[in-house]
Design an enzyme around this catalytic site. Structure first.
Site, mmCIF file in Angstrom:
data_model
loop_
_atom_site.group_PDB
_atom_site.id
_atom_site.type_symbol
_atom_site.label_atom_id
_atom_site.label_comp_id
_atom_site.label_asym_id
_atom_site.label_seq_id
_atom_site.Cartn_x
_atom_site.Cartn_y
_atom_site.Cartn_z
ATOM 1 N N ASP A 110 0.859 -1.184 0.000
ATOM 2 C CA ASP A 110 0.000 0.000 0.000
ATOM 3 C C ASP A 110 0.896 1.235 0.000
ATOM 4 O OD1 ASP A 110 -2.349 1.652 0.417
ATOM 5 O OD2 ASP A 110 -1.682 1.813 2.500
ATOM 6 N N ASP A 137 -2.193 -0.622 5.919
ATOM 7 C CA ASP A 137 -2.438 -0.039 7.243
ATOM 8 C C ASP A 137 -3.892 0.342 7.497
ATOM 9 O OD1 ASP A 137 -2.372 3.445 7.140
ATOM 10 O OD2 ASP A 137 -2.186 2.208 5.356
#
Length: 663
Positions: free
Chosen positions: A342, A548
């Protein structure tokens, strides 16, 4: 970042609003954990008493209590399975433990009980916490919404009662009640929970909004386009649950192996006991041989062959800031051969920072003066971009002047009186709309240049004249590039970037960390990240996903192994992930993969050692006469050897060696 991601200055977004309510399951709220803890305590009290020569009546009842507290649940489950004509290894361990006790090896049996009770408690805890986290995500979506009637009337209704075509009102500071499209109004919406974008996104007529995202300072009228069950939030929950279930075939395979092994052990033990009797053997001798066989063939050494290396690696990783949730995860980490990363909050810090200060020639302002002027105007605002400008000014030690007549306009920016001048700070496209002249042209060129390089451009005007442009971007983590460089040779392929952010910002960051263009996947919603992961897995790759946010949770669950960033990670991401980087140090990722591979090699070594000992002792018992004390000595000796071999990974040297190997 492009200008259309500029904020509408106004009230700050509370940090708590970006994550789901925490409803963590307490460890000792689970019966499995309480029983396992009781068995462990009893065992730890009894063991030193036995080793120091205390009489059996002192430590014997303690071991017996450990057998009962730690063994009754697996025994009951095993008996239930028997009623369904199935036999599992848990029941076999109980039988082996009782068999060990029946011939005087009480401690050996108690150790088996404690190991299996503890592992069952950890599995139950992980399951319960993940379920709580998934339920917590649903709390992001509001339970009620303001529905507008055709006559303009307002009615508060349950969000689940909204249907496609309804019009709802989203007031400033409220969460969006349903997925839909803006009919009227302008505002900024914090949709980090859905796309992972670090900055609120401007929303105007015709643009899409998602249930559970947080509205900013403007009011919006939204037409509902999806039922509550089809919203992005609901689909995230469904994808997490679905992806978790895809791991079931591996569990089914393990259960089949357990079933065959258990049946084989039962049949073999009965044969060892009954065959000599059929040929006139003595009952006592046959029973003793069968019990010896049960002891030497019991999988104590096999259990310890697997667990100490993995648990030692887990403990070592934990000391260095990586929380690996189970031995299964530690083993899987060593199998990964592809990595998906990410962007926001993972490769970057997730906080916007001023990267460029560009005063216009001839305006009479240097970089510090321009930044101080902008910071003064932005100081009353609590928007993330405003805080970035103020923080940059404070970092340089600049004085921030007082202001008067502060105002903020959604989609444009802020204006304030600073030192006798009217200062405006905001979106270049809006502030320069209709402006002509050399200064306006130069400011537009600078803004375009910054935006093309992946930054958000912020224009500063003084008395209606452009005086400079600020560039703002999310800052790359210091160890991001080194981590990507280390992961490439470790897994055999360059990591790919999967992000909900815009393509230009993604391309800029990818270039900085060394990810090639064909490895960039930008503008993805949560399902898009899952699809990117599954495309690799269809090719036979074992994917490690690192993220996250809430929007990363489905991909974390779908991947072969998921790792979440700990400090800024959302509750659902932390619970869904298989491992957590507690201190957000990306460099620990390749190190823990290398440590896992070392642990797997030790597991193989230990299995060979255990297999050789068990095979030799079983053959001796069946082909000759293996004295019970020698059988127990050989059994316990193999257990000690594999245990000590696995504990080698507890040393810091093992972590340091793994870190060195990844450089």
């Amino acid at each position: 970042m492009p200008s259309d991601l500029l904020r509408r200055p106004g009230r700050a977004t509370p940090a708590s609003s970006r994550t789901a309510p925490k409803r963590r399951t307490r460890v000792f709220a689970l019966a499995e954990a309480r029983w396992a803890a009781a068995a462990l305590v009893l065992f730890l009290i009894a063991l030193p008493l036995q080793l120091t020569g205390a009489p059996a009546w002192v430590w014997g009842p303690l071991y017996a209590a450990a057998y009962v507290t730690g063994g009754w649940e697996p025994a009951w489950a095993g008996l239930t399975a028997l009623r369904e004509k199935a036999l599992d290894v848990d029941l076999l361990m109980i039988v082996a433990a009782i068999g060990a006790a029946s011939i005087g090896q009480v401690m050996d049996g108690a150790l088996l009980i404690v190991i299996f009770a503890t592992s069952g408690a950890l599995e139950a805890l992980a399951t319960a916490r993940t379920q709580d986290a998934v339920r917590g995500l649903l709390d992001l979506a509001p339970t009620t919404a303001t529905r507008l009637g055709d006559d303009g009337s307002e009615a508060t209704v349950p969000a689940e009662d909204l249907v496609v075509g309804d019009t709802i009102l989203i007031r400033p500071g409220e969460r969006v009640g349903a997925d839909g499209r803006v009919l009227d109004g302008a505002s900024e919406v914090d949709q980090a929970t859905i796309t992972g974008e670090p900055l609120p996104v401007a929303k105007e007529m015709g643009e899409e909004v998602f249930a559970g995202t947080l509205n900013g300072t403007g009011a919006l009228r939204v037409r509902v386009e999806r039922d509550a069950s089809e919203s992005v939030i609901a689909r995230i929950v469904a994808m997490v649950e679905e992806a978790s279930e895809t791991k079931a075939p591996t569990q089914l395979f393990i259960e089949k192996v357990e079933q065959r092994y258990s049946l084989g052990m039962v049949v073999a033990t009965l044969a060892v006991f009954l065959v000599p009797l059929a040929f006139g053997g003595a009952l006592t001798g046959s029973l003793l041989r069968a019990m010896t066989f049960m002891i030497v063939a019991s999988p104590c050494a096999v259990v310890l062959a697997t667990m100490p290396p993995l648990l030692s690696a887990i403990a070592n990783a934990g000391r260095h800031g990586v929380l690996v949730k189970s031995a299964v995860v530690m083993e899987r980490l060593g199998q990964v051969d592809a990595v998906a990363l990410d962007k926001t909050g993972t490769l970057t810090e997730g906080t916007p920072r001023v990267t460029d200060v560009r005063p216009l020639d001839g305006c009479g302002l240097g970089e510090d003066a321009l930044l101080a002027l902008a910071a003064a105007a932005e100081h009353p605002s609590e928007h993330p971009l405003a805080r970035a400008v103020v923080e940059a000014s404070r970092t340089r030690g600049l004085d921030i002047a007082g202001v008067r007549d502060f105002t903020s306009t959604p989609g444009i920016g802020v204006t304030a009186g600073v030192g006798g001048h009217l200062v405006a700070v905001g979106a270049p496209a809006r502030l320069l709309d209709g402006s002509e002249g050399t200064d306006a042209a130069r400011a537009a060129d600078i803004a375009a240049d910054l935006e093309n390089s992946g930054r958000t451009a912020v224009l500063v005007q003084r008395d209606g004249v452009p005086v400079g442009v600020l560039g703002i971007a999310d800052r790359l983590r210091p160890d991001a590039a080194a981590t990507v460089a280390a992961l490439a040779p470790l897994t055999g392929s360059t990591p790919m970037l999967v992000t909900g952010d815009n393509p230009r910002a993604a391309a800029r960051l990818a270039a900085e960390v060394g990810i090639p263009g064909d490895g960039i996947h930008a503008g993805l919603l949560p399902e898009g990240k899952v699809e990117a992961v599954r495309r690799l897995e269809v090719q036979g790759r074992k994917v490690l996903f690192l993220g996250d946010g809430f929007n990363d949770a489905p991909a974390l669950a779908a991947a072969h192994t998921g790792i979440a960033m700990g400090r800024a990670g959302s509750d659902l991401a932390l619970e869904t992930a298989d491992a957590v980087i507690v201190r957000d140090e990306l460099a620990t990722v390749p190190t823990v993969i290398t440590l896992s591979r070392t642990a797997r090699r030790l597991v193989v070594q230990n299995l060979v050692i255990a297999g050789v000992f068990i095979s030799a002792l079983v053959i001796w018992d069946l082909a000759g006469h293996l004295p019970l004390p020698l059988g127990v000595l050989g059994h316990e000796g193999s257990t000690v050897i594999v245990g000590l071999n696995g504990l080698r990974l507890l040393r810091d040297a093992a972590w340091n060696r793994a870190a060195k190997d990844t450089r």
